[in-house]
Design a protein around this motif. Sequence first.
Motif, mmCIF file in Angstrom:
data_model
loop_
_atom_site.group_PDB
_atom_site.id
_atom_site.type_symbol
_atom_site.label_atom_id
_atom_site.label_comp_id
_atom_site.label_asym_id
_atom_site.label_seq_id
_atom_site.Cartn_x
_atom_site.Cartn_y
_atom_site.Cartn_z
ATOM 1 N N LEU A 4 1.849 -1.679 9.681
ATOM 2 C CA LEU A 4 0.524 -1.578 9.063
ATOM 3 C C LEU A 4 -0.535 -2.033 10.063
ATOM 4 O O LEU A 4 -0.358 -3.031 10.754
ATOM 5 C CB LEU A 4 0.431 -2.459 7.809
ATOM 6 C CG LEU A 4 1.335 -2.079 6.648
ATOM 7 C CD1 LEU A 4 1.213 -3.113 5.536
ATOM 8 C CD2 LEU A 4 0.999 -0.701 6.128
ATOM 9 N N TYR A 20 4.248 -6.503 11.635
ATOM 10 C CA TYR A 20 3.515 -6.262 10.398
ATOM 11 C C TYR A 20 3.968 -4.992 9.690
ATOM 12 O O TYR A 20 3.216 -4.358 8.960
ATOM 13 C CB TYR A 20 2.016 -6.220 10.716
ATOM 14 C CG TYR A 20 1.115 -6.533 9.554
ATOM 15 C CD1 TYR A 20 1.348 -7.619 8.724
ATOM 16 C CD2 TYR A 20 0.030 -5.730 9.275
ATOM 17 C CE1 TYR A 20 0.514 -7.900 7.669
ATOM 18 C CE2 TYR A 20 -0.813 -5.995 8.215
ATOM 19 C CZ TYR A 20 -0.554 -7.079 7.414
ATOM 20 O OH TYR A 20 -1.377 -7.353 6.364
ATOM 21 N N GLY A 21 5.194 -4.587 9.956
ATOM 22 C CA GLY A 21 5.745 -3.407 9.304
ATOM 23 C C GLY A 21 5.023 -2.117 9.668
ATOM 24 O O GLY A 21 5.118 -1.121 8.970
ATOM 25 N N TYR A 29 4.636 1.772 5.504
ATOM 26 C CA TYR A 29 5.323 0.547 5.904
ATOM 27 C C TYR A 29 6.657 0.933 6.516
ATOM 28 O O TYR A 29 7.390 1.747 5.972
ATOM 29 C CB TYR A 29 5.529 -0.360 4.684
ATOM 30 C CG TYR A 29 6.069 -1.711 5.043
ATOM 31 C CD1 TYR A 29 5.217 -2.704 5.516
ATOM 32 C CD2 TYR A 29 7.420 -1.992 4.924
ATOM 33 C CE1 TYR A 29 5.707 -3.946 5.848
ATOM 34 C CE2 TYR A 29 7.915 -3.234 5.262
ATOM 35 C CZ TYR A 29 7.055 -4.219 5.726
ATOM 36 O OH TYR A 29 7.541 -5.447 6.066
ATOM 37 N N ARG A 75 0.653 -3.741 -0.180
ATOM 38 C CA ARG A 75 1.975 -3.682 -0.790
ATOM 39 C C ARG A 75 1.931 -3.828 -2.314
ATOM 40 O O ARG A 75 2.761 -4.508 -2.915
ATOM 41 C CB ARG A 75 2.912 -4.695 -0.149
ATOM 42 C CG ARG A 75 3.043 -4.432 1.349
ATOM 43 C CD ARG A 75 4.124 -5.193 1.998
ATOM 44 N NE ARG A 75 5.392 -4.613 1.576
ATOM 45 C CZ ARG A 75 6.566 -5.041 1.972
ATOM 46 N NH1 ARG A 75 6.642 -6.036 2.799
ATOM 47 N NH2 ARG A 75 7.669 -4.479 1.553
ATOM 48 N N ASN A 81 7.324 0.116 -1.886
ATOM 49 C CA ASN A 81 6.802 -1.235 -1.781
ATOM 50 C C ASN A 81 5.331 -1.323 -2.164
ATOM 51 O O ASN A 81 4.789 -2.380 -2.308
ATOM 52 C CB ASN A 81 6.979 -1.763 -0.347
ATOM 53 C CG ASN A 81 8.426 -2.049 -0.033
ATOM 54 O OD1 ASN A 81 9.169 -2.475 -0.902
ATOM 55 N ND2 ASN A 81 8.816 -1.802 1.177
ATOM 56 N N GLY A 95 4.939 6.416 7.982
ATOM 57 C CA GLY A 95 4.749 5.141 7.303
ATOM 58 C C GLY A 95 4.389 5.348 5.833
ATOM 59 O O GLY A 95 4.694 6.394 5.293
ATOM 60 N N CYS A 97 10.208 -0.585 7.900
ATOM 61 C CA CYS A 97 11.139 -1.708 8.041
ATOM 62 C C CYS A 97 11.974 -1.474 9.298
ATOM 63 O O CYS A 97 13.085 -0.983 9.238
ATOM 64 C CB CYS A 97 12.050 -1.803 6.823
ATOM 65 S SG CYS A 97 11.188 -2.194 5.306
#
Length: 131
Positions: A72, A69-70, A62, A85, A129, A60, A64
């Motif tokens: 997180l 919550y991606g 994040y 982010r 991000n 991670g 996709c």
Amino acid sequence: MWPSLIQKAKHGGLNAIETHVFWNAHEPLRRQYDFTENPDLVRFIKAIQETGLYAVLRIGPYVCAEWNYGGLPVWLHNIPGIKLRTNNPVIEREMANFTTLIVDMMKQEKLFASQGGPIIVAQVYNSANFL
């Protein structure tokens, strides 16, 4: 299920398995980690190695991947001064803690290709991000 699925991938002609490391799955509570049973990342990478395939490790923060919550952890919201982010030292510290934990775990088990292991690529995924 992992060994049979990995074996099917190999028989299908693949030479590598890519996996995301979902932060919220492995650290559901701050500094409380879960690498048992299904989230056992070392066991998964070793299963890939036993099949003779390579591994691509996408750490991670994040992810996709249509994941809540991606990936997180929700507990991040409880940390004073955190801004998600974005370029924020509080989130960067938390990200560094988790990323270092994963990298050190893989190193300790000698799972990186430079150590004779199957991991040919390790990527801190989607950090753009945050910065």
